[in-house]
Design a protein around this motif. Structure first.
Motif, PDB file in Angstrom:
ATOM      1  N   ARG A 824       0.821  -1.208   0.000  1.00 60.61           N
ATOM      2  CA  ARG A 824       0.000   0.000   0.000  1.00 60.61           C
ATOM      3  C   ARG A 824       0.865   1.273   0.000  1.00 60.61           C
ATOM      4  N   MET A 825       2.042   1.190   0.566  1.00 64.01           N
ATOM      5  CA  MET A 825       2.926   2.361   0.583  1.00 64.01           C
ATOM      6  C   MET A 825       3.456   2.695  -0.818  1.00 64.01           C
ATOM      7  N   PHE A 826       3.523   1.674  -1.691  1.00 65.13           N
ATOM      8  CA  PHE A 826       3.987   1.931  -3.059  1.00 65.13           C
ATOM      9  C   PHE A 826       3.069   2.917  -3.777  1.00 65.13           C
ATOM     10  N   GLU A 827       1.772   2.836  -3.481  1.00 66.97           N
ATOM     11  CA  GLU A 827       0.829   3.746  -4.119  1.00 66.97           C
ATOM     12  C   GLU A 827       1.180   5.203  -3.840  1.00 66.97           C
ATOM     13  N   LEU A 828       1.637   5.514  -2.645  1.00 64.57           N
ATOM     14  CA  LEU A 828       2.002   6.893  -2.288  1.00 64.57           C
ATOM     15  C   LEU A 828       3.297   7.326  -2.958  1.00 64.57           C
ATOM     16  N   LEU A 829       4.181   6.367  -3.196  1.00 62.69           N
ATOM     17  CA  LEU A 829       5.511   6.716  -3.684  1.00 62.69           C
ATOM     18  C   LEU A 829       5.575   6.831  -5.200  1.00 62.69           C
ATOM     19  N   VAL A 830       4.674   6.118  -5.903  1.00 64.91           N
ATOM     20  CA  VAL A 830       4.786   6.041  -7.362  1.00 64.91           C
ATOM     21  C   VAL A 830       4.658   7.415  -8.013  1.00 64.91           C
ATOM     22  N   LYS A 831       3.766   8.257  -7.509  1.00 67.54           N
ATOM     23  CA  LYS A 831       3.482   9.531  -8.187  1.00 67.54           C
ATOM     24  C   LYS A 831       4.691  10.457  -8.247  1.00 67.54           C
ATOM     25  N   GLY A 832       5.593  10.386  -7.281  1.00 65.89           N
ATOM     26  CA  GLY A 832       6.719  11.308  -7.280  1.00 65.89           C
ATOM     27  C   GLY A 832       8.009  10.735  -7.816  1.00 65.89           C
ATOM     28  N   VAL A 833       8.042   9.432  -8.043  1.00 69.43           N
ATOM     29  CA  VAL A 833       9.277   8.773  -8.465  1.00 69.43           C
ATOM     30  C   VAL A 833       9.378   8.795  -9.984  1.00 69.43           C
ATOM     31  N   ASN A 834      10.599   8.981 -10.490  1.00 67.69           N
ATOM     32  CA  ASN A 834      10.777   8.995 -11.944  1.00 67.69           C
ATOM     33  C   ASN A 834      10.545   7.608 -12.523  1.00 67.69           C
ATOM     34  N   GLU A 835      10.258   7.549 -13.819  1.00 66.45           N
ATOM     35  CA  GLU A 835       9.865   6.301 -14.464  1.00 66.45           C
ATOM     36  C   GLU A 835      10.966   5.250 -14.446  1.00 66.45           C
ATOM     37  N   THR A 836      12.211   5.687 -14.398  1.00 68.08           N
ATOM     38  CA  THR A 836      13.307   4.717 -14.346  1.00 68.08           C
ATOM     39  C   THR A 836      13.258   3.912 -13.052  1.00 68.08           C
ATOM     40  N   LEU A 837      13.068   4.612 -11.935  1.00 68.45           N
ATOM     41  CA  LEU A 837      12.949   3.897 -10.662  1.00 68.45           C
ATOM     42  C   LEU A 837      11.689   3.044 -10.625  1.00 68.45           C
ATOM     43  N   VAL A 838      10.622   3.555 -11.225  1.00 71.57           N
ATOM     44  CA  VAL A 838       9.395   2.755 -11.258  1.00 71.57           C
ATOM     45  C   VAL A 838       9.633   1.443 -11.979  1.00 71.57           C
ATOM     46  N   ALA A 839      10.321   1.524 -13.136  1.00 67.72           N
ATOM     47  CA  ALA A 839      10.570   0.309 -13.918  1.00 67.72           C
ATOM     48  C   ALA A 839      11.552  -0.625 -13.233  1.00 67.72           C
ATOM     49  N   GLN A 840      12.574  -0.054 -12.566  1.00 66.79           N
ATOM     50  CA  GLN A 840      13.646  -0.884 -12.003  1.00 66.79           C
ATOM     51  C   GLN A 840      13.367  -1.357 -10.587  1.00 66.79           C
ATOM     52  N   ARG A 841      12.634  -0.559  -9.806  1.00 64.39           N
ATOM     53  CA  ARG A 841      12.469  -0.886  -8.386  1.00 64.39           C
ATOM     54  C   ARG A 841      11.019  -1.138  -7.984  1.00 64.39           C
ATOM     55  N   VAL A 842      10.097  -0.357  -8.511  1.00 62.92           N
ATOM     56  CA  VAL A 842       8.717  -0.439  -8.034  1.00 62.92           C
ATOM     57  C   VAL A 842       7.977  -1.622  -8.669  1.00 62.92           C
ATOM     58  N   VAL A 843       7.957  -1.688  -9.999  1.00 61.60           N
ATOM     59  CA  VAL A 843       7.192  -2.749 -10.678  1.00 61.60           C
ATOM     60  C   VAL A 843       7.693  -4.147 -10.292  1.00 61.60           C
ATOM     61  N   PRO A 844       9.013  -4.384 -10.274  1.00 59.90           N
ATOM     62  CA  PRO A 844       9.448  -5.728  -9.828  1.00 59.90           C
ATOM     63  C   PRO A 844       8.968  -6.069  -8.424  1.00 59.90           C
ATOM     64  N   ALA A 845       8.988  -5.083  -7.521  1.00 59.64           N
ATOM     65  CA  ALA A 845       8.523  -5.349  -6.158  1.00 59.64           C
ATOM     66  C   ALA A 845       7.035  -5.663  -6.139  1.00 59.64           C
ATOM     67  N   LEU A 846       6.234  -4.925  -6.940  1.00 57.38           N
ATOM     68  CA  LEU A 846       4.790  -5.166  -6.969  1.00 57.38           C
ATOM     69  C   LEU A 846       4.455  -6.508  -7.606  1.00 57.38           C
ATOM     70  N   ILE A 847       5.168  -6.878  -8.646  1.00 58.55           N
ATOM     71  CA  ILE A 847       4.921  -8.181  -9.275  1.00 58.55           C
ATOM     72  C   ILE A 847       5.270  -9.302  -8.306  1.00 58.55           C
ATOM     73  N   THR A 848       6.337  -9.092  -7.524  1.00 61.12           N
ATOM     74  CA  THR A 848       6.680 -10.072  -6.497  1.00 61.12           C
ATOM     75  C   THR A 848       5.534 -10.221  -5.502  1.00 61.12           C
ATOM     76  N   LEU A 849       4.989  -9.082  -5.082  1.00 55.01           N
ATOM     77  CA  LEU A 849       3.888  -9.135  -4.111  1.00 55.01           C
ATOM     78  C   LEU A 849       2.599  -9.656  -4.733  1.00 55.01           C
ATOM     79  N   SER A 850       2.429  -9.423  -6.037  1.00 57.10           N
ATOM     80  CA  SER A 850       1.188  -9.874  -6.687  1.00 57.10           C
ATOM     81  C   SER A 850       1.102 -11.391  -6.786  1.00 57.10           C
ATOM     82  N   SER A 851       2.219 -12.070  -6.575  1.00 57.21           N
ATOM     83  CA  SER A 851       2.227 -13.542  -6.558  1.00 57.21           C
ATOM     84  C   SER A 851       2.426 -14.087  -5.146  1.00 57.21           C
ATOM     85  N   ASP A 852       2.148 -13.243  -4.164  1.00 59.10           N
ATOM     86  CA  ASP A 852       2.322 -13.618  -2.765  1.00 59.10           C
ATOM     87  C   ASP A 852       1.319 -14.720  -2.405  1.00 59.10           C
ATOM     88  N   PRO A 853       1.709 -15.610  -1.529  1.00 61.44           N
ATOM     89  CA  PRO A 853       0.768 -16.674  -1.123  1.00 61.44           C
ATOM     90  C   PRO A 853      -0.507 -16.127  -0.490  1.00 61.44           C
TER      91      PRO A 853
END
Length: 1054
Positions: A824-853
Motif C-alpha cells: 500500500r505504501m507503493f501507491e504513495l511513492l509512485v506519483k513522485g518517483v521517476n519512471e526509471t525507478l518505477v521500472a527498475q524498483r517499483v514494478v518488480p517489487a509489486l509483481i513479487t507481491l502480486s504472486s504472494d501466497p
C-alpha cells in the motif's frame, strides 16, 4: 653727482650686486669713442664699481645741479674749443641715450618751471614702462642697459620716486629692516657668489611671495584653471586672493603675469659696455633736511595730480549731454521694461545675499512647480529642500514641504526614493524638533490620500525618518499612524511598506510599555491575507521586534511562551476542525524567532567572556545554518560579524561535548521547557492534516539545523526517542490513540532525522521507518502516521532511494501484515518517483507481491498498479501492469474474491479519467461492463450492494471522459443498464440518476452525426438542459457516496 643726490630712503639690500668688471671692459687708459669726449656725464674708467652711481632718484633738483647740467652738458657734448650753441632737445636726447636719467629729470623739471616743456622729456617720463624693473639675465650676446626709448634697468640701491617700496615705511617696515639686517650679516663674498650663481637665487621675501601668489592665482582664474586655483588658495589660506591690499604693499596692483612676461623681453639694451653697481648709504652721513625735501616733493606731486583731476573733470562735464531726468525716463520707457507683474518684480531685484536668495526661491518655487513636466519634477527636489531648510519664514517652509509631498501625482519607485532621500537629508539638517513640527504633519495629511502611491510614500517616510524623530513621537504618533494604515489600508504594497516601517520603529523604540502593542501588531501583520505583507513581517518586523524583546529580557519569558500558549489553545478549540491558517501564523512566527533565540543562547553562554578574535578561526560552513529569510535573520548579523560567530560556535560545540550545560540558563530553558512543550503539542496534531505536519516538520528542521548537530543528537533526539518507544506496547490499536499513530512520527522522521544527511543519519532514518512500519502492521494500527512520513519525504527526490529501501524491507518481510503495508505504501511513492525507478524498483517489487501466497497481499498491490497506469507513459511498462491486472480479473481463482473486485472497481474509478485513453477504452470499460453484468447474478445482497455502489461511483467519474460511439454502445450503455437493474431493487434514488444518464447517452448517440462538427464532448457536458442539469445535481446531492468520488463526477480528463 655729489653724494647729496643719493636717495636716502632707498636702503637697498643690493649693495654687493655690482660684480667685478669683465676682462674685456674698458681700461683706464682707453680712449673715448669717436665723437664723444669724456665729460661729467660719462662714467670714468677708473671709477670703482662700488662707487659708480646710477642716477635713479626723483628728488627735486637743486639750482646747482641744473647749472652743472648746463655747463657740464655743453662741455661734454661740445668737445674741443668750438662753442656752437647746442639745442636743449639734443642735450635731452644725449642724456637719455647715455642713461643719465636723474640729470634728464632735473633738466625736465627746470624746463617745466621755466614754462619751456620739452616733448621728448615729457613723453619719456610720462611712460611708466620706461621705469619697470627688469629681471633675469640678459639674453646671450646682450648686456643690460637701455636702448633708445627702452625701459630702465634699476639698480638695487637707487630708485625713482614711483618705484619706491613704500612697504618699507608701512606697518611691516620693521620686518623688512630685520630681513635686511639678517642679510647684511652674511659675508660679502658669499653673498656676491650666491647672487651671481645662475643655479642659486636670493631667498624670496614674505611680501614678494604674497605678491607673486596673488598674480599666480589671478592667472589661474583668468585661464580657467579653477581647480588648480582652489587648491592653490587652500595651500595659502593665510592670504585673501580677492584683495590686492591684503598683500601688504602700499602700491597699486602691477600688471598681470602675461603682461609682465610680454614686457620682460621688450627692452633693447644698448651696445655700450655697462656695469651694475650698488651703493650702500650710511644714514648717519645724510643731511637732516632730506625728509623735508621728500615731503615737499610728494606734496608737489599731489598738487599736480589734483590739477590733472580737475582738468579731467572739466572735460567730462563738457562731454556730458544736458538732458533732463524726465526726458531720460521717458526715453527709457520705450524699452518696454515693466516691473508691475510678480515675475517682473522678481527679475528687477537681484538677490544680493544668501537670505535674499532663499526668500526669492520661496516666492518663485510655488509658481515654477506647476509648469514643470510631471516626468521631470524630481529635478526640483534639491531646490525645494534646500529652500525649506534655510528659509526663515515657517509659513513658507510649510508651503514648500507641502509642495514636496504633492510634487508628483503618483510617484514611482525611483521618484519616491528621491523624495525619501531628500526628507532624510532635511531631517539630518534641521534636527528632531523641526522634523516633528514640519515634516510629520505633511505625512499625516496624506495618510488617507486616494492614490496608493502617495500613501505608500507616507508609510515609507515614517520608517526613513524614525532615527531623526524625538523618541516620544516615535512611540506614540508615528506608531499610531502606522497601526491605523496597517488596519485600514486596502493596498497590499502600502501595508507591506507599513510593516517594514514598523520594524524600523521597533529598532529605535525604548518604551517597555509598548511591548504588548508591538505583539498585537506582529499578529495582525502575520494574519494579513497578502503574502507580500506576511513576507515583510518575517523579513523585517519580527527580527526587529525580537531584538527589542531580547533587550527587555522578554524573548524567553514572554514572546515565545505567548505564541506557544496560542497554539495550544488553537488545538484545544480545533478538535472538530482546526484553523490551519492561524496555526501556520503562530508557528511561522516561532520559526522566525529561532535565529534570535540561538543568538541569545550564544551571548549568554558561560564561555562568552573567552570569545576573542583569533587569526586561526575555523570558517563557518556555508550549509551550517538554514538560508535566512532576510539579513536580519542571519545569526552572524545578530551577533555582529561572521568572525565573532565562528569563535562562539567553536566554544559552543566544545561546551556541549565536554563541559555540559550547567549554569547555562538560556540553553537549559530551551532543553527543559521549550522542547518538551513543543513535543507535547506535536502529539496533539491531527496526523491527517498534511499542512500541519509539514509546518511542524519545517520548524523542527530549522531548530535542529540552527542549534547544531551536537545539540540535536544529545538534546532533541533523546526526548523524541523516550516518547516513541518502538514496541507493540506503545500502540493502542483498539483505541487508536497510541503515540505511533500521531503526528509525532512524521515530524520526528522528517523534521529531526533529516537535518543531517551523512551515512549514519540516513541509516537511522531507514531503521526508524522500518520499525514503525513493522510495529504498526503487527499491531493492526492505522497507517496514517507512516503514510504522512512517506508523503513528506517523497516530496524530496533525494529520499526516493531511501524510501524504496524501506519498502523492499517490507516486501521481503516474513509477516504478511508487513508485506500488505509495503504494497500500500507503493501507491504513495509512485506519483513522485521517476519512471526509471518505477521500472527498475517499483514494478518488480509489486509483481513479487502480486504472486504472494496471501491473497490480501495480492489485493494490496492493485491500487499501486492503478497509479502506475495513471502516471507512467512507457508503453512496455504499461503492458506489464495491464497483464497483471488482467490476471486478477480473468483468473478463475479470483472469480469469487469480493474484496479483489471491490478494489479493482475502486481503482478503475480513481485512475480511469486520467489514464491513457486506449487503456480506458480497451480495458477499463469492458471489464466494468463484465463486473456490472456479473453483479446482476449476485445472490448475496450485501455484496451486490457493495459492488453496485462502487460501480456507480466509477461510472460517475468515467462519464466525464470522451467515449467513442462504439464503446458507448457496446460497453458503457450496457454497463449502465446493468447497474440500473441493481439499483432498482437496492437504491431507488440512484436509479433515477442512472435513468437520466442513460437517456442522455442515448440521445447523444442518436445526435452524434449532427453534432460531429462540434467535436468530442463528455456525457456530463451534454446535459445542457437546465431542468435535467438541476435534477441531476439535486439527486447527486442526496447520495451518501464519498465526497471524493462525487467530485470526480465533474472532473474532466487532464
Amino acid at each position: 653727482m655729489a653724494s647729496g643726490s643719493v636717495n636716502p630712503f632707498n636702503v637697498s639690500d643690493s649693495e654687493e650686486e655690482a660684480e667685478p668688471q669683465r676682462s674685456d671692459e674698458r681700461s683706464p687708459g682707453d680712449e673715448a669713442p669717436p665723437g664723444r669726449s669724456p665729460g661729467p656725464f660719462s662714467p670714468q674708467a677708473d671709477q670703482e664699481p662700488g662707487t659708480l652711481l646710477l642716477p635713479n632718484s626723483r628728488i627735486s633738483p637743486s639750482a646747482d645741479s641744473v647749472q652743472a647740467l648746463g655747463i657740464g652738458g655743453a662741455a661734454g657734448l661740445g668737445g674741443g674749443g668750438a662753442e656752437p650753441r647746442v639745442s636743449v632737445d639734443a642735450i635731452a636726447a644725449q642724456l637719455l641715450r647715455d642713461q643719465y636719467i636723474l640729470t634728464a629729470l632735473e633738466l625736465h623739471t627746470e624746463l617745466l618751471e621755466a614754462g619751456r616743456e620739452l616733448p621728448r622729456l615729457r613723453d619719456y617720463f610720462s611712460n611708466p614702462g620706461n621705469f619697470e624693473r627688469q629681471s633675469g639675465t640678459p639674453p646671450a650676446g646682450k648686456e643690460p642697459g637701455i636702448g633708445a626709448g627702452g625701459a630702465l634697468n634699476r639698480a638695487g640701491s637707487i630708485s625713482t620716486l614711483d618705484s619706491l617700496d613704500f612697504t618699507r615705511y608701512s606697518d611691516d617696515g620693521n620686518r623688512e629692516s630685520d630681513e635686511r639686517v639678517a642679510e647684511c650679516e652674511i659675508p660679502s663674498q658669499e653673498r656676491k657668489n650666491y647672487k651671481s650663481s645662475p643655479e642659486i637665487q636670493e631667498p624670496i621675501r614674505p611680501l614678494e611671495k604674497r605678491a607673486l601668489n596673488f598674480l599666480v592665482n589671478e592667472y589661474l582664474l583668468k585661464n580657467e584653471y579653477k581647480l588648480s586655483s582652489i587648491t592653490f588658495s587652500d595651500e595659502n589660506d593665510d592670504q585673501d586672493f580677492e584683495l590686492w591690499d591684503d598683500v601688504g604693499l602700499n602700491i597699486p596692483k602691477p600688471p598681470d603675469l602675461l603682461q609682465l612676461y610680454r614686457n620682460c623681453g621688450s627692452s633693447h639694451p644698448s651696445h655700450r659696455e655697462t656695469a651694475d653697481a650698488a651703493v650702500g648709504v650710511d644714514t648717519s652721513d645724510l643731511p637732516g633736511d632730506y625728509q623735508k625735501e621728500v615731503v615737499q616733493e610728494l606734496e608737489y606731486q599731489i598738487s599736480l595730480l589734483n590739477s590733472e583731476k580737475q582738468s579731467l573733470a572739466e572735460q567730462i562735464k563738457k562731454l556730458q549731454r544736458k538732458l533732463s531726468p524726465a526726458f531720460h525716463q521717458a526715453l527709457l520707457s520705450f524699452c518696454r521694461m515693466s516691473a508691475d507683474s510678480r515675475l517682473g518684480s522678481e527679475v528687477s531685484r537681484i538677490a544680493d545675499s544668501e537670505e535674499s536668495v532663499m526668500l526669492m526661491l520661496g516666492r518663485c518655487l510655488p509658481h515654477i512647480v506647476p509648469n514643470v513636466l510631471l516626468a521631470k519634477r524630481e529635478e526640483l527636489i534639491p531646490l525645494i529642500l534646500c529652500t525649506a531648510c534655510l528659509h526663515p519664514e515657517p509659513k513658507e517652509r510649510d508651503q514648500l514641504l507641502h509642495i514636496l509631498f504633492n510634487l508628483i501625482k503618483r510617484p514611482d519607485d525611483e521618484q519616491r526614493q528621491m523624495i525619501l532621500m531628500g526628507c532624510v537629508a532635511f531631517a539630518r539638517h534641521v534636527g528632531p524638533t523641526r522634523v516633528e513640527v514640519e515634516l510629520l504633519p505633511q505625512c499625516w495629511e496624506q495618510i488617507n490620500h486616494k492614490y496608493p502611491e502617495r500613501r505608500l510614500l507616507v508609510a515609507e517616510s515614517c520608517g526613513a525618518l524614525a532615527p531623526y524623530l524625538p523618541k516620544e513621537i516615535r512611540s506614540s504618533l508615528v506608531l499610531s499612524m502606522l497601526q491605523q494604515m496597517l488596519a485600514e489600508d486596502k493596498a497590499d504594497m502600502v501595508r507591506e511598506a507599513v510593516v517594514k516601517s514598523l520594524g524600523i520603529i521597533m529598532g529605535y523604540i525604548d518604551d517597555p510599555d509598548k511591548y504588548s502593542q508591538g505583539f498585537e501588531l506582529m499578529l495582525l501583520s502575520l494574519g494579513d491575507l497578502s503574502e507580500r505583507v506576511v513576507a515583510a513581517t518575517h523579513q523585517v518586523f519580527i527580527p526587529a521586534f525580537a531584538a527589542w524583546t531580547v533587550e527587555l529580557g522578554n524573548l524567553q519569558a514572554q514572546l515565545i511562551p505567548s505564541l506557544l500558549s496560542r497554539i495550544e489553545k488553537l488545538l484545544q478549540q480545533g478538535e472538530h476542525g482546526l484553523d490551519e491558517h492561524k496555526l501556520h501564523t503562530f508557528l511561522s512566527a516561532l520559526q522566525s524567532l529561532i535565529p534570535p533565540l540561538f543568538a541569545l543562547v550564544l551571548q549568554n553562554a558561560p564561555f562568552t567572556s573567552r570569545a576573542k578574535l583569533q587569526s586561526d578561526i575555523t570558517p563557518i560552513e556555508v550549509t551550517r545554518f538554514p538560508r535566512p529569510a532576510s539579513p536580519l535573520q542571519d545569526v552572524a548579523t545578530i551577533i555582529g560579524s561572521r568572525e565573532q560567530l565562528a569563535i562562539l560556535l567553536q566554544l559552543y560545540e566544545h561546551q556541549l561535548q565536554h563541559e555540559g550545560t550547567t549554569g547555562w540558563e538560556t540553553l537549559l530553558w530551551v532543553v527543559n521547557q521549550l522542547l518538551p512543550q513543543l513535543i507535547e503539542i506535536v502529539g496533539r496534531i491531527n496526523v491527517a492534516s498534511t499542512t500541519c505536519v509539514h509546518e511542524f516538520s519545517r520548524f523542527f528542521w530549522r531548530l535542529c539545523r540552527t542549534f547544531g548537530k551536537t545539540f540535536t543528537n544529545t538534546k532533541v533526539k533523546p526526548q523524541f526517542q523516550e516518547i516513541l518507544r518502538l514496541s507493540e506496547e506503545n500502540v493502542d490499536a483498539s483505541a487508536g490513540n497510541g503515540i505511533l499513530t500521531k503526528a509525532t512520527v512524521p515530524i520526528y522522521a522528517t523534521g529531526v532525522l533529516t537535518c543531517y544527511n551523512q551515512e549514519e543519519d540516513r541509516k537511522l532514518l531507514v531503521g526508524f521507518l522500518e520499525d514503525v512500519m513493522t510495529t504498526l502492521s503487527l499491531s493492526h494500527a492505522p497507517l496514517d502516521s507512516l503514510k504522512a512520513s512517506f508523503v513528506e519525504l517523497g516530496a524530496n527526490p533525494a529520499y526516493h532511494e531511501l524510501l524504496l529501501t524501506v519498502l523492499w524491507y517490507g516486501v521481503v518481510h516474513t509477516s504478511a501484515l508487513v508485506r500488505c503495508t509495503a504494497a500500500r505504501m507503493f501507491e504513495l511513492l509512485v506519483k513522485g518517483v521517476n519512471e526509471t525507478l518505477v521500472a527498475q524498483r517499483v514494478v518488480p517489487a509489486l509483481i513479487t507481491l502480486s504472486s504472494d501466497p496471501e491473497i490480501s497481499v495480492r489485493i494490496s498491490t492493485i491500487p499501486a498498479f492503478g497509479t502506475i497506469m495513471e502516471t507512467v507513459t512507457q508503453r512496455e511498462l504499461l503492458e506489464r501492469v495491464k497483464m497483471q491486472l488482467a490476471s486478477f480479473l480473468e483468473d478463475p481463482q479470483y472469480q469469487d474474491q469480493h474484496s479483489l473486485h471491490m478494489e479493482i472497481i475502486k481503482t478503475f474509478g480513481r485512475v480511469g479519467p486520467n489514464a491513457e485513453p486506449r487503456f480506458r477504452d480497451e480495458f477499463v470499460l469492458p471489464h466494468l461492463h463484465k463486473l456490472a453484468l456479473g453483479n446482476n447474478m449476485q445472490t448475496a445482497e450485501n455484496k451486490r450492494m457493495d459492488i453496485a455502489s462502487q460501480l456507480f461511483e466509477a461510472y460517475s467519474a468515467l462519464s466525464c471522459c470522451f467515449i467513442s460511439e462504439e464503446i458507448m454502445l457496446n460497453h458503457f450503455l450496457p454497463g449502465l443498464r446493468c447497474l440500473r437493474t441493481d439499483m432498482e431493487h437496492l437504491s431507488p434514488e440512484h436509479e433515477v440518476i442512472l435513468s437520466s444518464m442513460i437517456k442522455e447517452c442515448e440521445l447523444k448517440v442518436e445526435n452524434r452525426g449532427i453534432g460531429e462538427a462540434q467535436g468530442s464532448m463528455s456525457i456530463a457536458a451534454s446535459l445542457v438542459g437546465e431542468d435535467a442539469k438541476t435534477k441531476f445535481l439535486s439527486k447527486m446531492g442526496q447520495l451518501t457516496t464519498s465526497g471524493a468520488m462525487l467530485a470526480n463526477v465533474f472532473q474532466r480528463k487532464k
